[in-house]
Scaffold this active site. Structure first.
Site, PDB file in Angstrom:
ATOM      1  N   PHE A  16       0.834  -1.214   0.000  1.00 24.80           N
ATOM      2  CA  PHE A  16       0.000   0.000   0.000  1.00 24.80           C
ATOM      3  C   PHE A  16       0.871   1.269   0.000  1.00 24.80           C
ATOM      4  N   ASN A  37       8.249  -9.530  -1.745  1.00 19.60           N
ATOM      5  CA  ASN A  37       7.973 -10.972  -1.892  1.00 19.60           C
ATOM      6  C   ASN A  37       6.478 -11.236  -2.110  1.00 19.60           C
ATOM      7  N   LEU A  76      10.436  -0.651   3.844  1.00 16.42           N
ATOM      8  CA  LEU A  76       9.001  -0.717   4.181  1.00 16.42           C
ATOM      9  C   LEU A  76       8.493  -2.150   4.281  1.00 16.42           C
ATOM     10  N   THR A  95      11.076 -10.813   9.371  1.00 16.63           N
ATOM     11  CA  THR A  95      11.120  -9.734   8.369  1.00 16.63           C
ATOM     12  C   THR A  95      11.628  -8.448   9.007  1.00 16.63           C
ATOM     13  N   ASN A 102      19.839  -7.290   7.100  1.00 19.08           N
ATOM     14  CA  ASN A 102      20.299  -7.376   5.704  1.00 19.08           C
ATOM     15  C   ASN A 102      20.300  -6.016   5.019  1.00 19.08           C
ATOM     16  N   TYR A 148       4.923  -8.013  15.820  1.00 23.51           N
ATOM     17  CA  TYR A 148       5.029  -6.770  15.047  1.00 23.51           C
ATOM     18  C   TYR A 148       5.688  -5.677  15.888  1.00 23.51           C
ATOM     19  N   LYS A 152       9.494  -4.393  15.341  1.00 21.85           N
ATOM     20  CA  LYS A 152       9.760  -3.004  14.925  1.00 21.85           C
ATOM     21  C   LYS A 152      10.642  -2.291  15.944  1.00 21.85           C
ATOM     22  N   THR A 178      -2.342   5.012   8.651  1.00 19.26           N
ATOM     23  CA  THR A 178      -2.428   5.676   7.351  1.00 19.26           C
ATOM     24  C   THR A 178      -3.426   4.919   6.481  1.00 19.26           C
ATOM     25  N   ARG A 189      -7.887  -3.884   8.357  1.00 20.09           N
ATOM     26  CA  ARG A 189      -7.700  -2.581   8.992  1.00 20.09           C
ATOM     27  C   ARG A 189      -9.026  -1.829   9.004  1.00 20.09           C
TER      28      ARG A 189
HETATM   29  P1  NAD Z   1       1.529  -3.566   3.173  1.00 19.59           P
HETATM   30  O1  NAD Z   1       1.276  -4.883   3.812  1.00 19.59           O
HETATM   31  O2  NAD Z   1       0.588  -3.089   2.129  1.00 19.59           O
HETATM   32  O3  NAD Z   1       2.988  -3.503   2.566  1.00 19.59           O
HETATM   33  C1  NAD Z   1       4.069  -4.269   3.043  1.00 19.59           C
HETATM   34  C2  NAD Z   1       4.800  -4.836   1.836  1.00 19.59           C
HETATM   35  O4  NAD Z   1       5.941  -5.586   2.291  1.00 19.59           O
HETATM   36  C3  NAD Z   1       3.941  -5.795   1.009  1.00 19.59           C
HETATM   37  O5  NAD Z   1       4.037  -5.470  -0.344  1.00 19.59           O
HETATM   38  C4  NAD Z   1       4.552  -7.161   1.325  1.00 19.59           C
HETATM   39  O6  NAD Z   1       4.363  -8.088   0.276  1.00 19.59           O
HETATM   40  C5  NAD Z   1       5.996  -6.802   1.561  1.00 19.59           C
HETATM   41  N1  NAD Z   1       6.738  -7.766   2.397  1.00 19.59           N
HETATM   42  C6  NAD Z   1       6.351  -8.332   3.556  1.00 19.59           C
HETATM   43  N2  NAD Z   1       7.313  -9.142   4.020  1.00 19.59           N
HETATM   44  C7  NAD Z   1       8.343  -9.075   3.129  1.00 19.59           C
HETATM   45  C8  NAD Z   1       9.615  -9.685   3.050  1.00 19.59           C
HETATM   46  N3  NAD Z   1      10.055 -10.538   3.992  1.00 19.59           N
HETATM   47  N4  NAD Z   1      10.414  -9.401   1.986  1.00 19.59           N
HETATM   48  C9  NAD Z   1       9.994  -8.544   1.012  1.00 19.59           C
HETATM   49  N5  NAD Z   1       8.789  -7.948   1.033  1.00 19.59           N
HETATM   50  C10 NAD Z   1       7.973  -8.204   2.079  1.00 19.59           C
HETATM   51  O7  NAD Z   1       1.617  -2.497   4.374  1.00 19.59           O
HETATM   52  P2  NAD Z   1       1.762  -0.916   4.330  1.00 19.59           P
HETATM   53  O8  NAD Z   1       0.606  -0.356   5.038  1.00 19.59           O
HETATM   54  O9  NAD Z   1       2.096  -0.447   2.976  1.00 19.59           O
HETATM   55  O10 NAD Z   1       3.026  -0.727   5.287  1.00 19.59           O
HETATM   56  C11 NAD Z   1       4.327  -0.471   4.795  1.00 19.59           C
HETATM   57  C12 NAD Z   1       5.271  -0.268   5.970  1.00 19.59           C
HETATM   58  O11 NAD Z   1       4.839   0.850   6.753  1.00 19.59           O
HETATM   59  C13 NAD Z   1       5.344  -1.472   6.911  1.00 19.59           C
HETATM   60  O12 NAD Z   1       6.673  -1.639   7.317  1.00 19.59           O
HETATM   61  C14 NAD Z   1       4.496  -1.053   8.069  1.00 19.59           C
HETATM   62  O13 NAD Z   1       4.908  -1.666   9.269  1.00 19.59           O
HETATM   63  C15 NAD Z   1       4.693   0.453   8.101  1.00 19.59           C
HETATM   64  N6  NAD Z   1       3.545   1.129   8.714  1.00 19.59           N
HETATM   65  C16 NAD Z   1       2.357   1.244   8.060  1.00 19.59           C
HETATM   66  C17 NAD Z   1       1.297   1.868   8.693  1.00 19.59           C
HETATM   67  C18 NAD Z   1      -0.035   2.045   8.014  1.00 19.59           C
HETATM   68  O14 NAD Z   1      -0.963   2.560   8.646  1.00 19.59           O
HETATM   69  N7  NAD Z   1      -0.216   1.696   6.772  1.00 19.59           N
HETATM   70  C19 NAD Z   1       1.437   2.347  10.001  1.00 19.59           C
HETATM   71  C20 NAD Z   1       2.655   2.172  10.640  1.00 19.59           C
HETATM   72  C21 NAD Z   1       3.709   1.572   9.988  1.00 19.59           C
HETATM   73  N1  UDP Z   2      24.194  -7.929   3.414  1.00 17.95           N
HETATM   74  C1  UDP Z   2      23.360  -7.854   2.319  1.00 17.95           C
HETATM   75  N2  UDP Z   2      23.755  -7.106   1.241  1.00 17.95           N
HETATM   76  C2  UDP Z   2      24.949  -6.444   1.210  1.00 17.95           C
HETATM   77  C3  UDP Z   2      25.780  -6.524   2.357  1.00 17.95           C
HETATM   78  C4  UDP Z   2      25.379  -7.275   3.438  1.00 17.95           C
HETATM   79  O1  UDP Z   2      22.281  -8.430   2.293  1.00 17.95           O
HETATM   80  O2  UDP Z   2      25.220  -5.785   0.209  1.00 17.95           O
HETATM   81  C5  UDP Z   2      23.774  -8.724   4.559  1.00 17.95           C
HETATM   82  C6  UDP Z   2      24.769  -9.803   4.906  1.00 17.95           C
HETATM   83  O3  UDP Z   2      24.257 -11.037   4.486  1.00 17.95           O
HETATM   84  C7  UDP Z   2      24.902  -9.748   6.404  1.00 17.95           C
HETATM   85  C8  UDP Z   2      24.026  -8.590   6.855  1.00 17.95           C
HETATM   86  O4  UDP Z   2      23.707  -7.869   5.680  1.00 17.95           O
HETATM   87  O5  UDP Z   2      24.346 -10.896   7.004  1.00 17.95           O
HETATM   88  C9  UDP Z   2      24.732  -7.666   7.811  1.00 17.95           C
HETATM   89  O6  UDP Z   2      25.910  -7.167   7.190  1.00 17.95           O
HETATM   90  P1  UDP Z   2      27.093  -6.585   8.061  1.00 17.95           P
HETATM   91  O7  UDP Z   2      28.174  -6.184   7.099  1.00 17.95           O
HETATM   92  O8  UDP Z   2      26.622  -5.548   8.977  1.00 17.95           O
HETATM   93  O9  UDP Z   2      27.517  -7.778   8.977  1.00 17.95           O
HETATM   94  P2  UDP Z   2      28.349  -9.094   8.706  1.00 17.95           P
HETATM   95  O10 UDP Z   2      28.418  -9.318   7.233  1.00 17.95           O
HETATM   96  O11 UDP Z   2      29.652  -8.823   9.318  1.00 17.95           O
HETATM   97  O12 UDP Z   2      27.537 -10.126   9.415  1.00 17.95           O
HETATM   98  N1  UDP Z   3     -11.444  -2.090  14.426  1.00 19.02           N
HETATM   99  C1  UDP Z   3     -12.817  -2.247  14.502  1.00 19.02           C
HETATM  100  N2  UDP Z   3     -13.446  -2.945  13.515  1.00 19.02           N
HETATM  101  C2  UDP Z   3     -12.797  -3.482  12.453  1.00 19.02           C
HETATM  102  C3  UDP Z   3     -11.392  -3.308  12.372  1.00 19.02           C
HETATM  103  C4  UDP Z   3     -10.742  -2.617  13.388  1.00 19.02           C
HETATM  104  O1  UDP Z   3     -13.463  -1.771  15.458  1.00 19.02           O
HETATM  105  O2  UDP Z   3     -13.457  -4.081  11.597  1.00 19.02           O
HETATM  106  C5  UDP Z   3     -10.752  -1.314  15.474  1.00 19.02           C
HETATM  107  C6  UDP Z   3      -9.597  -2.041  16.132  1.00 19.02           C
HETATM  108  O3  UDP Z   3     -10.045  -2.825  17.205  1.00 19.02           O
HETATM  109  C7  UDP Z   3      -8.739  -0.869  16.583  1.00 19.02           C
HETATM  110  C8  UDP Z   3      -8.983   0.194  15.517  1.00 19.02           C
HETATM  111  O4  UDP Z   3     -10.194  -0.164  14.869  1.00 19.02           O
HETATM  112  O5  UDP Z   3      -9.198  -0.377  17.816  1.00 19.02           O
HETATM  113  C9  UDP Z   3      -7.866   0.307  14.493  1.00 19.02           C
HETATM  114  O6  UDP Z   3      -7.584  -0.983  13.984  1.00 19.02           O
HETATM  115  P1  UDP Z   3      -6.550  -1.250  12.803  1.00 19.02           P
HETATM  116  O7  UDP Z   3      -6.369  -2.725  12.708  1.00 19.02           O
HETATM  117  O8  UDP Z   3      -6.962  -0.509  11.586  1.00 19.02           O
HETATM  118  O9  UDP Z   3      -5.205  -0.534  13.275  1.00 19.02           O
HETATM  119  P2  UDP Z   3      -4.309  -0.636  14.600  1.00 19.02           P
HETATM  120  O10 UDP Z   3      -5.077  -1.347  15.683  1.00 19.02           O
HETATM  121  O11 UDP Z   3      -3.099  -1.366  14.184  1.00 19.02           O
HETATM  122  O12 UDP Z   3      -4.084   0.785  14.937  1.00 19.02           O
END
Ligand code: NAD
Ligand code: UDP
Ligand code: UDP
Length: 321
Positions: A16, A37, A76, A95, A102, A148, A152, A178, A189
C-alpha cells in the site's frame, strides 16, 4: 543519467504505502528498484509503473541477503495489519529483524542512506497522550501484537546501533495509522474494513465499544513526510512521528463512513481485541520543526478518495471480503 537522479531501493514497494512511494519517486525523476515478496502486496499495485524504463520490480524476501547498488533505501517491507502480521508471527519478526540486518548491511556496504518505516505500535497501549518520540512505550512482549511491535522496536535498535557503531546515515519514521487507495481490501484494517462492509451492505463491525481512538493520515501526506525525512539534514535521524494529529473514535469513524457511503449497513459490536490500544494520537511537533511537515488532507477528503477506490473494485467484482 540526470545528476540529481538517485537509485532508490524500496523494500515492500508493491504494498500500500510502498506503491505510492514508488510512484512519487519516479515522478520526481529517480531510478526506483522495488523489492517485494508479494506476501501482502501485489503486482497490480505497481502494474502501471512497469512501463517506465526507470522502474524495476524484483521478487525477493528481505530475510535473505540482497546485493544491489543503490544510493537510498526505504525499508518498508513488513506485513502491517494485525490480520496479516499475526498469520505467521515468526515470519513477521524475521522480516523486521533479519530484514533490517540485511538492509543495514547493504546500506553499510554501498554507503546508502537508509530509512526505516517504524510504527506508532512501538508505543504499544500508551499511558502518555499524545505520544511524543521521547515516550518509551508500553508493549506486551508476549501478546498477539508482539511479533510486530517488538520486531519493529528491535529494528529501531539495530538502526541506531548501525548509526552509532558504523556511522551509517539512518532515518527512522514512526508512522501512525495511514489510509488511502490500494489498502488491501481483506487486511482487516479499520478504514478498509468499514468501507468494504458498507459497500457490500454487510454489518459494520466495531470491536469493543467504539470509544477507542485513532488518528488517520491520508497516504499522500504520509509519503510526503517520508520523502522529506529522507532529504533532511544528515544529523537528523529521528525517530520522528509521522501521522495526522486529528483524533477520532472508532464509533465516530463508523458513523462517518455510513453517512458518506449512504449504506444500509447496520453497526454491530464485537468483543474488543486483546491488547488493542485505547487511544492513539501523534505529537508531530518534531516533524514540524525538522521537516516543515504537517498533514494537509482532511479526513473527509481522504475518505472520499478511498471510498472511490473501493467502489471501483466493488463494481468490477474485485472486492473479496
Ligand atoms: P503492506 O502490507 O501493504 O505492505 C508491506 C509490503 O511488504 C507488502 O508489499 C509485502 O508483500 C511486503 N513484504 C512483507 N514481508 C516481506 C519480506 N520478507 N520481503 C519482502 N517484502 C515483504 O503495508 P503498508 O501499510 O504499505 O506498510 C508499509 C510499511 O509501513 C510497513 O513496514 C508497516 O509496518 C509500516 N507502517 C504502516 C502503517 C499504516 O498505517 N499503513 C502504520 C505504521 C507503519
Ligand atoms: N548484506 C546484504 N547485502 C549487502 C551486504 C550485506 O544483504 O550488500 C547482509 C549480509 O548477508 C549480512 C548482513 O547484511 O548478514 C549484515 O551485514 P554486516 O556487514 O553488517 O555484517 P556481517 O556481514 O559482518 O555479518
Ligand atoms: N477495528 C474495529 N473494527 C474493524 C477493524 C478494526 O473496530 O473491523 C478497530 C480495532 O479494534 C482498533 C482500531 O479499529 O481499535 C484500528 O484498527 P486497525 O487494525 O486498523 O489498526 P491498529 O489497531 O493497528 O491501529
Amino acid at each position: 543519467m540526470k545528476r540529481d537522479r538517485k537509485r532508490v531501493l524500496i523494500t515492500g514497494g508493491a504494498g500500500f504505502l510502498g506503491s505510492h512511494l514508488c510512484e512519487r519517486l519516479l515522478v520526481a525523476g529517480h531510478e526506483v528498484l522495488c523489492v517485494d515478496n508479494f506476501y501482502t502486496g501485489s503486482k497490480d499495485n505497481v502494474l502501471r509503473l512497469l512501463d517506465s524504463p526507470h522502474f524495476e520490480l524484483m521478487r525477493h524476501d528481505i530475510t535473505f541477503p540482497l546485493y544491489v547498488e543503490v544510493d537510498e533505501i526505504y525499508n518498508l517491507a513488513c506485513p502491517a495489519s494485525p490480520v496479516h502480521y499475526q498469520f505467521d508471527p515468526v515470519q513477521t519478526t524475521k522480516t523486521s529483524v533479519h530484514g533490517a540486518i540485511n538492509m543495514l548491511g547493504l546500506a553499510k556496504r554501498v554507503r546508502a542512506t537508509i530509512l526505516q518505516a517504524s510504527t506508532s505500535e512501538v508505543y504499544g497501549d500508551p499511558e502518555v497522550h499524545p505520544q511524543t518520540e521521547a515516550y518509551w512505550g508500553r508493549v506486551n512482549p508476549i501478546g498477539p501484537r508482539a511479533c510486530y511491535d517488538e520486531g519493529k522496536r528491535c529494528a529501531e535498535t539495530l538502526f541506531f546501533d548501525y548509526f552509532g557503531q558504523h556511522g551509517l546515515a539512518i532515518k527512522v519514521a514512526r508512522i501512525f495509522n495511514t489510509y488511502g487507495p490500494r489498502m488491501h481490501p481483506g487486511d482487516g484494517r479499520v478504514v478498509s474494513n468499514f468501507i468494504v462492509q458498507a459497500l457490500s451492505n454487510k454489518p459494520i463491525t466495531i470491536y469493543g465499544d467504539g470509544t477507542q481512538t485513532r488518528s488517520f493520515c491520508y497516504v499522500d501526506d504520509l509519503v510526503d513526510g517520508l520523502i522529506r525525512l529522507m532529504a533532511s539534514e544528515p544529523e537528523f535521524t529521528g525517530p520522528v512521528n509521522l501521522g495526522n494529529p486529528t483524533e477520532i473514535s472508532i464509533g465516530a469513524l463508523a458513523e462517518q463512513i455510513v453517512a458518506m457511503t449512504g449504506t444500509g449497513s447496520s453497526i454491530v459490536y464485537r468483543p474488543a481485541l486483546q491488547d488493542d490500544p485505547t487511544q492513539r494520537c501523534p505529537d508531530i511537533s518534531l516533524a514540524g520543526r525538522h521537516l516543515d511537515w504537517r498533514p494537509t488532507i482532511e479526513l473527509e477528503k481522504g475518505l472520499q478518495e478511498t471510498i472511490a477506490y473501493f467502489e471501483k473494485l466493488h463494481s468490477s467484482n474485485q472486492l473479496t471480503y
